[in-house]
Design an enzyme around this catalytic site. Structure first.
Site, PDB file in Angstrom:
ATOM      1  CG  ASP A  89      79.173 -30.342  61.541  1.00 47.84           C
ATOM      2  OD1 ASP A  89      80.412 -30.352  61.593  1.00 47.84           O
ATOM      3  OD2 ASP A  89      78.440 -30.464  62.539  1.00 47.84           O
ATOM      4  CG  ASP A 118      84.511 -29.321  62.136  1.00 50.06           C
ATOM      5  OD1 ASP A 118      84.565 -28.270  62.792  1.00 50.06           O
ATOM      6  OD2 ASP A 118      83.986 -30.359  62.570  1.00 50.06           O
ATOM      7  CD  GLU A 119      79.324 -26.068  63.140  1.00 51.56           C
ATOM      8  OE1 GLU A 119      78.113 -25.942  63.393  1.00 51.56           O
ATOM      9  OE2 GLU A 119      80.186 -26.287  64.024  1.00 51.56           O
TER      10      GLU A 119
END
Length: 496
Positions: free
Chosen positions: A11, A105-106
């Site tokens: 993350d 983003d993860e």
């Protein structure tokens, strides 16, 4: 549950805000809020510094301004975020063929499938190497969780923030989870959390003590059984490399309710064109066209039309969306509009409808799709250059799926008064690259700096200065690698 912590969850820390801080040297260590800037804008993400004032994602921007009046409020730059995300995801795919992206983003990674980790020692080494590689490639930090299941890996990465790594050894799950809040578990939102609190259940350990039968009685069989298993740390979901898209859509929330029927129709056609651009970009076509209308009183209407075959023809989608609009009462005003395509396929069936539409005199050609929008308007309805976060100005960072299209350019060539949105990229013929700090009363203020440089000087120009033009974002990291000032280290702009 695996016997080794070989599922990794990455993350990135306060992704949008950290990208902005790395891109704009004068904002490092400062409160940065990214999102919709209009009266109905919503925060997409906030830097760690802004979170200390109580600002968080999904908060109305107006409320954020009251809490943090001196923060830097910027439009999202999705084209740059996607570029950085592509770099990060490429690094993950070097570790394993099983990478499951959840958002820009993860992502989850199955390290065992990639042959890079089989025990705690090799998993930790892989996680640390990944964090170092991400910093070298982007100048940003990410938090890593390692565990024997997806749920625990995600819990671990959250506990590791900011800019850290946490490994949960199989067999220690229950001890680790017991003191944590029930809200730590996936699927426990505010409503369920409050329901459990009223029953005296506030920690994961309380869930285990209550037992499965009591949880089923309280929240239903499916949810109760799932909660109990998660409280025990049990999760056997595999990492899935590809997630089949079920729909493609775009939507915009407007600062001022739209009343003019011609303007509303133009916005629908513009959204249809953007939706087709995204549809084609994903390599899909679709059978069902969906129109979403949120009215002045917050009531939301959805209308759909299913075609004879899948299409990615802009004219077909525009015409279908316009037909659907005719059946919607917009009296009183429209707050939000959206156009989507469902029933996706990975091919396009050339049907007679599309061919006949193309032959109709006056049908708008593909290249003119954006011209259907009312002049000077964009995603927020506030004028060119003001863009909202993913999914419109009512979105928030971290939502699964693709974000909105890249923000519109901050000006219109030849316009008497160009509007420049705060945070947008510009280039001056004499001073070079910079970004807009603000504009108003016929003036625009620009700070001239770029990734890796010292904080730059501020200059003010007329909004119609011919030597000032919109520009593409510069990469965060040059060929020489990130500068010391470019990285967002611990204690800096790192949060998730």
């Amino acid at each position: 549950m695996r016997s080794a912590p070989t599922i990794l969850h990455l993350d990135m820390d306060a992704f949008y805000a950290s990208v902005e801080q790395a891109s704009k040297p004068s904002l490092r260590g400062k409160a940065v809020i990214v999102g919709g800037l209009g009266p109905r804008g919503v925060v997409a993400t906030a830097s760690y510094e802004a979170r200390r004032f109580g600002v968080h994602s999904a908060m109305p921007t107006a409320q954020a301004r009251r809490l943090c009046p001196n923060g830097a409020y910027l439009i999202p730059r999705f084209s740059l975020y996607r570029q950085v995300s592509d770099l990060v995801m490429a690094l993950l795919r070097e570790l394993s063929p099983l990478v499951e992206p959840l958002s820009l983003d993860e992502a989850f990674v199955d390290l065992e499938a990639g042959g890079v980790a089989f025990d705690a020692h090799s998993a930790r080494a892989t996680g640390e190497r990944l964090r170092a590689d991400i910093r070298a490639a982007t100048g940003l930090s990410g938090s890593v969780g390692l565990a024997g299941s997806k749920m625990l890996a995600k819990v671990a990465s959250e506990e590791a923030k900011p800019a850290g790594l946490l490994l949960i050894e199989p067999g220690t799950e229950r001890e680790l989870l017991a003191p944590m809040s029930v809200r730590t578990l996936p699927g426990v939102g505010p409503a369920t959390g409050e329901h459990l609190r009223r029953a005296g259940i506030t920690t994961v350990g309380d869930l285990v003590e209550a037992g499965e039968d009591e949880l089923v009685r309280m929240v239903g069989r499916a949810h109760g059984t799932g909660l109990y298993r998660m409280a025990l740390g049990l999760d056997d979901r595999p990492v899935v490399a590809e997630r089949d898209a079920k729909s493609v859509s775009v939507e915009d929330t407007f600062d001022v309710d739209l009343h003019d029927r011609v303007r509303i129709r133009g916005e629908v056609q513009r959204l249809a064109h953007r939706c087709v651009q995204r549809l084609r970009g994903s390599g899909h076509s679709g059978r069902t066209i969906v129109l979403k209308v949120r009215r002045y009183d917050f009531s939301t209407l959805t209308r759909s039309e299913t075609l004879r075959g899948p299409t990615d023809d802009p004219g077909v989608v525009r015409e279908a969306a316009s037909r659907l609009l005719e059946a919607v009462d917009t009296t009183g005003g429209v707050r939000l509009l959206g156009v989507g395509v469902t029933g996706l396929a990975d091919y396009t069936q050339e049907d007679l409808f599309a061919q006949s539409l193309a032959a109709v005199p006056g049908s708008p050609p593909d290249a003119e799709g954006e011209a259907a929008a009312a002049p000077g308007t964009d995603a927020s309805g506030a004028g060119a250059g003001a863009a909202g976060p993913p999914g419109g100005t009512e979105g928030a960072e971290g939502r699964a799926g693709a974000p909105q299209d890249a923000e519109p350019p901050p000006g219109r060539d030849g316009a008497a008064e160009r509007r420049w949105a705060a945070g947008s990229d510009v280039r001056h013929a004499l001073y070079g690259p910079g970004w807009v700090q603000g504009s108003g009363v016929g003036r625009v203020t620009v700070r001239f700096e770029q990734p890796g440089s010292p904080p730059g000087r501020v200059r003010t120009f007329r909004v119609d200065d011919p030597e000032l033009e919109p520009s593409d974002p510069l990469p965060l990291v040059g060929e020489g690698g990130p500068g010391a000032e470019c990285a967002a280290g611990p204690g800096g702009p790192d949060a998730g």
